[in-house]
Design a protein around this motif. Sequence first.
Motif, short mmCIF file in Angstrom:
data_model
loop_
_atom_site.label_atom_id
_atom_site.label_comp_id
_atom_site.label_asym_id
_atom_site.label_seq_id
_atom_site.Cartn_x
_atom_site.Cartn_y
_atom_site.Cartn_z
N ASN A 1 58.08 26.29 91.04
CA ASN A 1 56.90 27.01 91.53
C ASN A 1 55.91 27.27 90.40
OD1 ASN A 1 57.07 28.13 94.55
ND2 ASN A 1 59.13 27.86 93.75
N ASP A 2 56.41 27.55 89.19
CA ASP A 2 55.52 27.68 88.04
C ASP A 2 54.91 26.35 87.67
OD1 ASP A 2 55.26 30.32 87.27
OD2 ASP A 2 57.20 30.34 86.28
N CYS A 3 55.74 25.31 87.73
CA CYS A 3 55.31 23.98 87.28
C CYS A 3 54.19 23.44 88.15
CB CYS A 3 56.48 23.01 87.28
SG CYS A 3 56.19 21.49 86.37
N ASN A 4 54.15 23.85 89.40
CA ASN A 4 53.10 23.38 90.29
C ASN A 4 51.71 23.72 89.78
OD1 ASN A 4 52.02 22.36 92.83
ND2 ASN A 4 51.61 24.49 93.33
N SER A 5 51.63 24.76 88.97
CA SER A 5 50.33 25.18 88.46
C SER A 5 50.02 24.59 87.08
CB SER A 5 50.27 26.71 88.36
OG SER A 5 51.24 27.18 87.43
N LEU A 6 50.99 23.84 86.55
CA LEU A 6 50.78 23.28 85.21
C LEU A 6 50.06 21.94 85.28
CD1 LEU A 6 54.23 23.99 83.53
CD2 LEU A 6 52.13 25.29 83.31
N CYS B 1 51.98 18.51 84.85
CA CYS B 1 52.89 18.00 85.86
C CYS B 1 52.20 17.61 87.16
CB CYS B 1 53.98 19.03 86.17
SG CYS B 1 55.00 19.44 84.74
N GLU B 2 50.92 17.91 87.30
CA GLU B 2 50.27 17.75 88.59
C GLU B 2 50.29 16.33 89.13
OE1 GLU B 2 46.39 19.36 88.20
OE2 GLU B 2 47.02 21.43 88.46
N LYS B 3 50.26 15.34 88.24
CA LYS B 3 50.19 13.95 88.68
C LYS B 3 51.51 13.21 88.49
CE LYS B 3 45.26 13.62 87.61
NZ LYS B 3 44.21 12.89 86.84
N ASN B 4 52.58 13.93 88.17
CA ASN B 4 53.85 13.27 87.88
C ASN B 4 55.00 13.94 88.62
OD1 ASN B 4 53.10 11.32 85.54
ND2 ASN B 4 52.15 13.26 84.99
N LEU B 5 54.80 14.19 89.90
CA LEU B 5 55.81 14.91 90.67
C LEU B 5 56.82 13.94 91.25
CD1 LEU B 5 53.49 17.54 92.37
CD2 LEU B 5 54.69 17.66 90.20
N ILE B 6 57.71 13.47 90.40
CA ILE B 6 58.73 12.49 90.77
C ILE B 6 60.10 13.12 90.54
CG2 ILE B 6 59.64 10.18 90.35
CD1 ILE B 6 56.89 9.57 89.00
N ILE C 1 56.21 8.45 80.52
CA ILE C 1 56.72 8.64 81.87
C ILE C 1 57.47 9.97 81.92
CG2 ILE C 1 58.28 7.73 83.65
CD1 ILE C 1 57.85 4.95 82.37
N ASN C 2 57.03 10.88 82.79
CA ASN C 2 57.77 12.13 82.92
C ASN C 2 58.14 12.38 84.37
OD1 ASN C 2 55.19 12.89 83.77
ND2 ASN C 2 55.45 14.97 83.00
N CYS C 3 59.25 13.08 84.57
CA CYS C 3 59.78 13.27 85.91
C CYS C 3 60.68 14.50 85.93
CB CYS C 3 60.54 12.03 86.36
SG CYS C 3 61.96 11.70 85.30
N PHE C 4 61.20 14.81 87.11
CA PHE C 4 62.16 15.88 87.30
C PHE C 4 63.52 15.26 87.59
CE2 PHE C 4 58.02 17.43 88.40
CZ PHE C 4 57.99 18.76 87.99
N ARG D 1 57.12 11.74 95.15
CA ARG D 1 58.04 10.60 95.23
C ARG D 1 59.44 11.07 94.88
NH1 ARG D 1 56.21 6.00 91.49
NH2 ARG D 1 55.11 7.62 90.34
N ILE D 2 60.42 10.53 95.58
CA ILE D 2 61.82 10.88 95.32
C ILE D 2 62.62 9.59 95.23
CG2 ILE D 2 63.89 11.99 96.23
CD1 ILE D 2 62.14 14.06 97.55
N SER D 3 63.41 9.47 94.17
CA SER D 3 64.32 8.33 94.02
C SER D 3 65.75 8.85 94.16
CB SER D 3 64.13 7.66 92.65
OG SER D 3 65.12 6.65 92.47
N GLN D 4 66.55 8.19 94.97
CA GLN D 4 67.91 8.65 95.24
C GLN D 4 68.92 8.15 94.22
OE1 GLN D 4 68.68 10.77 97.64
NE2 GLN D 4 66.66 10.82 98.58
N ASP D 5 68.46 7.44 93.21
CA ASP D 5 69.39 6.86 92.25
C ASP D 5 68.74 6.77 90.88
OD1 ASP D 5 70.41 4.12 90.87
OD2 ASP D 5 72.03 5.00 92.06
#
Length: 285
Positions: free
Chosen positions: A127-132, A135-140, A2-5, A161-165
């Motif tokens: 902006n760089d990561c958008n091309s990697l 990360c393309e399928k794990n934009l959380i 599981i990877n995320c920002f 997807r965005i989680s507030q907590d």
Amino acid sequence: MINCFIDPIFLAINNNISTKHYSEVLFPILSGFCNRIKDIEQEKQERIFKFNFSSEFLLLCMNQDPFRFAKNIAFSHLFRKFLSKFFKTHKNPSCQIKNSNHSKIKFKYINKNVPKEIIDNWNLFLNDCNSLECCEKNLILITNSKLGSIQDSGYDDLFQRISQDLSEWLNNQTLCDSGIIPPKTKIDPKLKLDGDWKHHHDKSPLLSRILNKICNSNFITKIIPKAHENPPHSHRISVHTSNSIKLIIKAKKTGEVYILKTTARNVSEVNYIITDLKKNIQAIQ
């Protein structure tokens, strides 16, 4: 995996937020989140989580730690060590800034509570990561409902997807058939016996061994004896509520009944704890 920002508000603040507020509100959230992840990965004996950010971004956060405003060298050192130990270990190795000369910034997030250098570097990475491909399928993004970064007007939204907590996001991750691993308690096993023990009559060595092992469980917070029941054919353990377990021990003349308060937050986690107790206490299979 599981990877995320993770929102930079948890890693670096400017002087709009006091060090006291950070140490009493934001850092406990971050610390508890990281400790839960370490417990989960230790329990499963594998790396499960990784976070998307560049090495440059992490280094900047270490150099602009939230405790520098208090001029507390010891706390600053400990915070940098914390970032280095946890996030360097859990950093997505594929993430790095490849191109620092964007002709056009497509994604931009703002946060008045984060140092400008930090948020600028984070935006550059996004902006760089958008091309990697990694990360393309794990934009959380996991952020904070009150102090989190927001999308700047006129720019596209990077995250699907965005989680507030942080804790809520972690609780929603399904990591095994019985649900996510519950948090562990730090309560001294000697302090877990609660309630009225006057009705506790059976003094058998077997019962003592079972109770001792339950006391030593990292998921049990209290053991409360209840009124006796008719002796069952065998020991029984079952879900009582969304955070407790009912245990009936077959004694010589009666059924010893106990309510086990746990660290679980839902029935799935209670079932996980029941499975864990059965694994470690052969008598209650």
